[in-house]
Design a protein around this motif. Structure first.
Motif, PDB file in Angstrom:
ATOM      1  N   UNK A  52     -16.443 -25.726   4.414  1.00  0.00           N
ATOM      2  CA  UNK A  52     -17.139 -24.514   3.964  1.00  0.00           C
ATOM      3  C   UNK A  52     -18.153 -24.046   5.009  1.00  0.00           C
ATOM      4  N   UNK A  53     -18.812 -25.007   5.624  1.00  0.00           N
ATOM      5  CA  UNK A  53     -19.786 -24.624   6.664  1.00  0.00           C
ATOM      6  C   UNK A  53     -19.069 -24.063   7.887  1.00  0.00           C
ATOM      7  N   UNK A  54     -17.964 -24.698   8.227  1.00  0.00           N
ATOM      8  CA  UNK A  54     -17.192 -24.201   9.365  1.00  0.00           C
ATOM      9  C   UNK A  54     -16.727 -22.765   9.103  1.00  0.00           C
ATOM     10  N   UNK A  88     -17.104 -16.966  10.353  1.00  0.00           N
ATOM     11  CA  UNK A  88     -17.339 -15.567   9.953  1.00  0.00           C
ATOM     12  C   UNK A  88     -18.434 -14.941  10.814  1.00  0.00           C
ATOM     13  N   UNK A  89     -19.481 -15.715  11.042  1.00  0.00           N
ATOM     14  CA  UNK A  89     -20.585 -15.197  11.865  1.00  0.00           C
ATOM     15  C   UNK A  89     -20.106 -14.911  13.288  1.00  0.00           C
ATOM     16  N   UNK A  90     -19.258 -15.792  13.793  1.00  0.00           N
ATOM     17  CA  UNK A  90     -18.784 -15.621  15.172  1.00  0.00           C
ATOM     18  C   UNK A  90     -17.882 -14.393  15.311  1.00  0.00           C
ATOM     19  N   UNK A  91     -17.073 -14.150  14.281  1.00  0.00           N
ATOM     20  CA  UNK A  91     -16.199 -12.959  14.334  1.00  0.00           C
ATOM     21  C   UNK A  91     -17.022 -11.693  14.481  1.00  0.00           C
ATOM     22  N   UNK A  92     -18.067 -11.603  13.664  1.00  0.00           N
ATOM     23  CA  UNK A  92     -18.920 -10.419  13.706  1.00  0.00           C
ATOM     24  C   UNK A  92     -19.686 -10.346  15.033  1.00  0.00           C
ATOM     25  N   UNK A  93     -20.117 -11.505  15.494  1.00  0.00           N
ATOM     26  CA  UNK A  93     -20.855 -11.546  16.758  1.00  0.00           C
ATOM     27  C   UNK A  93     -19.967 -11.065  17.902  1.00  0.00           C
ATOM     28  N   UNK A  94     -18.726 -11.499  17.876  1.00  0.00           N
ATOM     29  CA  UNK A  94     -17.793 -11.090  18.929  1.00  0.00           C
ATOM     30  C   UNK A  94     -17.640  -9.564  18.952  1.00  0.00           C
ATOM     31  N   UNK A 109     -22.433 -14.911  -2.589  1.00  0.00           N
ATOM     32  CA  UNK A 109     -21.130 -14.240  -2.454  1.00  0.00           C
ATOM     33  C   UNK A 109     -20.983 -13.378  -1.197  1.00  0.00           C
ATOM     34  N   UNK A 110     -21.628 -13.783  -0.101  1.00  0.00           N
ATOM     35  CA  UNK A 110     -21.603 -12.939   1.092  1.00  0.00           C
ATOM     36  C   UNK A 110     -20.919 -13.636   2.257  1.00  0.00           C
ATOM     37  N   UNK A 111     -20.626 -12.833   3.277  1.00  0.00           N
ATOM     38  CA  UNK A 111     -20.061 -13.393   4.501  1.00  0.00           C
ATOM     39  C   UNK A 111     -21.172 -14.015   5.349  1.00  0.00           C
ATOM     40  N   UNK A 112     -20.733 -14.795   6.324  1.00  0.00           N
ATOM     41  CA  UNK A 112     -21.716 -15.527   7.128  1.00  0.00           C
ATOM     42  C   UNK A 112     -22.265 -14.762   8.312  1.00  0.00           C
ATOM     43  N   UNK A 113     -22.184 -13.445   8.321  1.00  0.00           N
ATOM     44  CA  UNK A 113     -22.546 -12.787   9.575  1.00  0.00           C
ATOM     45  C   UNK A 113     -23.851 -11.998   9.533  1.00  0.00           C
ATOM     46  N   UNK A 114     -24.247 -11.574  10.721  1.00  0.00           N
ATOM     47  CA  UNK A 114     -25.500 -10.838  10.899  1.00  0.00           C
ATOM     48  C   UNK A 114     -25.523  -9.548  10.078  1.00  0.00           C
ATOM     49  N   UNK A 115     -24.387  -8.880  10.032  1.00  0.00           N
ATOM     50  CA  UNK A 115     -24.321  -7.612   9.304  1.00  0.00           C
ATOM     51  C   UNK A 115     -24.662  -7.851   7.830  1.00  0.00           C
ATOM     52  N   UNK A 116     -24.011  -8.861   7.251  1.00  0.00           N
ATOM     53  CA  UNK A 116     -24.266  -9.172   5.837  1.00  0.00           C
ATOM     54  C   UNK A 116     -25.715  -9.619   5.640  1.00  0.00           C
ATOM     55  N   UNK A 117     -26.249 -10.349   6.604  1.00  0.00           N
ATOM     56  CA  UNK A 117     -27.629 -10.843   6.502  1.00  0.00           C
ATOM     57  C   UNK A 117     -28.617  -9.676   6.471  1.00  0.00           C
ATOM     58  N   UNK A 118     -28.418  -8.717   7.359  1.00  0.00           N
ATOM     59  CA  UNK A 118     -29.351  -7.584   7.422  1.00  0.00           C
ATOM     60  C   UNK A 118     -29.216  -6.704   6.177  1.00  0.00           C
TER      61      UNK A 118
END
Ligand SMILES: Cc1cc2nc3c(=O)[nH]c(=O)nc-3n(C[C@H](O)[C@H](O)[C@H](O)COP(=O)(O)OP(=O)(O)OC[C@H]3O[C@@H](n4cnc5c(N)ncnc54)[C@H](O)[C@@H]3O)c2cc1C
Length: 427
Positions: A53-55, A60-66, A206-215
């Protein structure tokens, strides 16, 4: 023409990223993220150090970062490899002038930093910047060696004299990178040796692991729903997405900067409302800093059975007893519900964590480090110092000399009176 590498660690974001901004002083830049193979080794307790789950969350975060880095002409290379091996190779190949990374503070990470420093070619400079904490650990208002044991004393000094840096501006686009790293395949699930898992739909996160979702969550928790105004009175909740901020998973991988949260809360206080709840969110972020500073002060003692108190306790480890706790089959329904939630979603409330940790250490009298290791495997918000620091604290070998034993059934009665939480996970 100068070239840099941004070695991404727990700073998977574009906003407030000093390492990225500094790397972008060069004409061309390459992003790199390394999954250290050591992250997937088996622990002494028979399960892996990092779970699926952590992986999943990090990927997800890396996809958005890319995607975001692509807009700056910075390709992101993702490998399963030791940084101290792969970075020097890339430096040689591309004649790199500078490698930029966020500073870490704990044993394994410091070892890697040391090995990398030794392995880099002479031409390449290695630059670390602080970015994990709210307060700048390079400008503490006290001597770290003499930092008081008790949180309240540290908090008061930080609040009065500590420095919280401004947000670092996002850099502009670089010249196109000469290689074709962006076309390279990222390692698939098979390469990690893990079976893919996705979080249970009952998850409180219930969110994705990325910066966009975080903001977006930061925006909605403050400005849209204004839930922050009631935070202090809802934070002990157990069910749903909104009883607390849920910033921790993004904070743990650096998809969200704690300083960004701080400055947004301050703006909110000026423009909308300031109350005990808006203060309390920052108060909790200071707890996060506190555990980081404790780790910086005490080094690898935070991983030892006797903790930083060096209190000799005979911990036992019975695999059968531990297995019942780990899988949520202890017979204590409050503990079991929490352990099921953790197993299936990678998240658990703070109230739940305190209870299950206390139950393992004080009721079952099992080695708290096995519990901390299981949290490390499961939690999507796993943070080395928050996790091991809190576990030490609850197990009674950390900062607080008081007895931290929780009466789990009393807690269940108080925080889950109508059994809504236990029904959600046990029925
Ligand atoms: C045994 C145990 C293990 C834990 N392991 C982790 C971990 O690996 N990673 C992690 O981020 N937190 C850990 N915590 C702390 C806390 O439970 C989580 O930070 C919190 O539940 C995350 O939910 P939230 O973001 O909605 O928190 P909120 O209540 O909204 O708090 C806001 C932020 O403050 C910080 N914070 C709140 N409480 C704590 C705390 N006790 N210690 C440190 N920081 C805190 C977090 O960064 C959090 O995101 C642990 C607590 C315990 C008791």
């Amino acid at each position: 023409m100068s070239r840099s590498i941004i070695w991404f660690r727990n700073n998977l974001r574009l906003h407030d990223n000093a390492a990225l901004a500094n790397a972008c002083r060069h004409d061309q830049a390459l992003g790199l993220y390394c999954f250290d193979p050591g992250l997937f080794r088996e622990t002494a307790y028979g399960f892996l150090k990092t779970g699926a789950l952590r992986l999943h969350f990090i990927l997800e975060a890396l996809e958005n970062l890319q995607e975001e880095l692509g807009k700056l002409n910075i390709p992101l290379k993702v490998v399963i490899a030791k940084p101290e091996i792969v970075i020097p190779e890339l430096c040689d190949r591309w004649s790199i002038d500078g490698v930029y990374a966020q500073k870490e503070h704990t044993y394994e990470e410091l070892q890697v930093e040391k090995l990398l420093t030794e392995a880099l070619p002479d031409k390449t400079q290695l630059h670390f910047t602080e970015g994990i904490t709210l307060f700048n650990p390079e400008k503490l208002p006290f001597d770290l060696d003499k930092m008081p044991r008790v949180f309240t004393d540290v908090r008061k000094m930080l609040e009065k004299y500590g420095e919280i840096p401004d947000i670092v501006d996002q850099p502009g686009a670089r010249e196109a990178w000469p290689g074709n790293e962006e076309l390279e395949q990222w390692p698939g699930w098979e390469a990690f040796g893990l079976e893919a898992e996705t979080p249970d739909e009952r998850t409180a996160f219930p969110w994705r692991g990325d910066e966009k979702a975080a903001l977006e969550r930061l925006e909605s928790y403050l400005w849209e729903s204004r839930r922050i105004e009631k935070y202090k009175f809802t934070r002990n909740g157990l069910v749903g997405a909104d009883y607390s901020s849920k910033f921790s998973p993004w904070l743990s991988i650096g998809a969200l900067s704690p300083r960004m949260i701080y400055h947004e809360v301050k703006r909110y206080e000026q423009e909308v409302k300031k109350n005990i709840s808006t203060y309390w969110l920052i108060f909790e972020l200071i707890w996060r800093d506190f555990f980081r500073l404790v780790a910086m002060q005490h080094g690898s003692k935070i991983f030892m059975a006797e903790g930083i108190r060096q209190k000799p306790v005979e911990w036992s480890f019975d695999p059968e007893v531990f297995e019942k706790w780990r899988t949520g089959n202890t017979g204590d329904d409050f503990v079991d519900a929490n352990m099921k939630e953790l197993q299936l979603t990678g998240f658990m409330s703070n109230r739940g964590r305190q209870n299950v940790a206390s139950y393992l250490a004080h009721d079952l009298k099992q080695d708290w480090r096995a519990g901390a290791a299981w949290f490390e495997n499961r939690l999507i918000d796993y943070d080395v110092t928050s996790n091991w620091g809190n576990w030490m604290y609850v197990a009674g070998v950390g900062n607080d000399p008081r007895d931290r034993k929780f009466n789990t059934q009393w807690q269940a009665e108080k925080y889950d009176k109508n059994r809504q939480y236990r029904k959600l996970w046990l029925d």
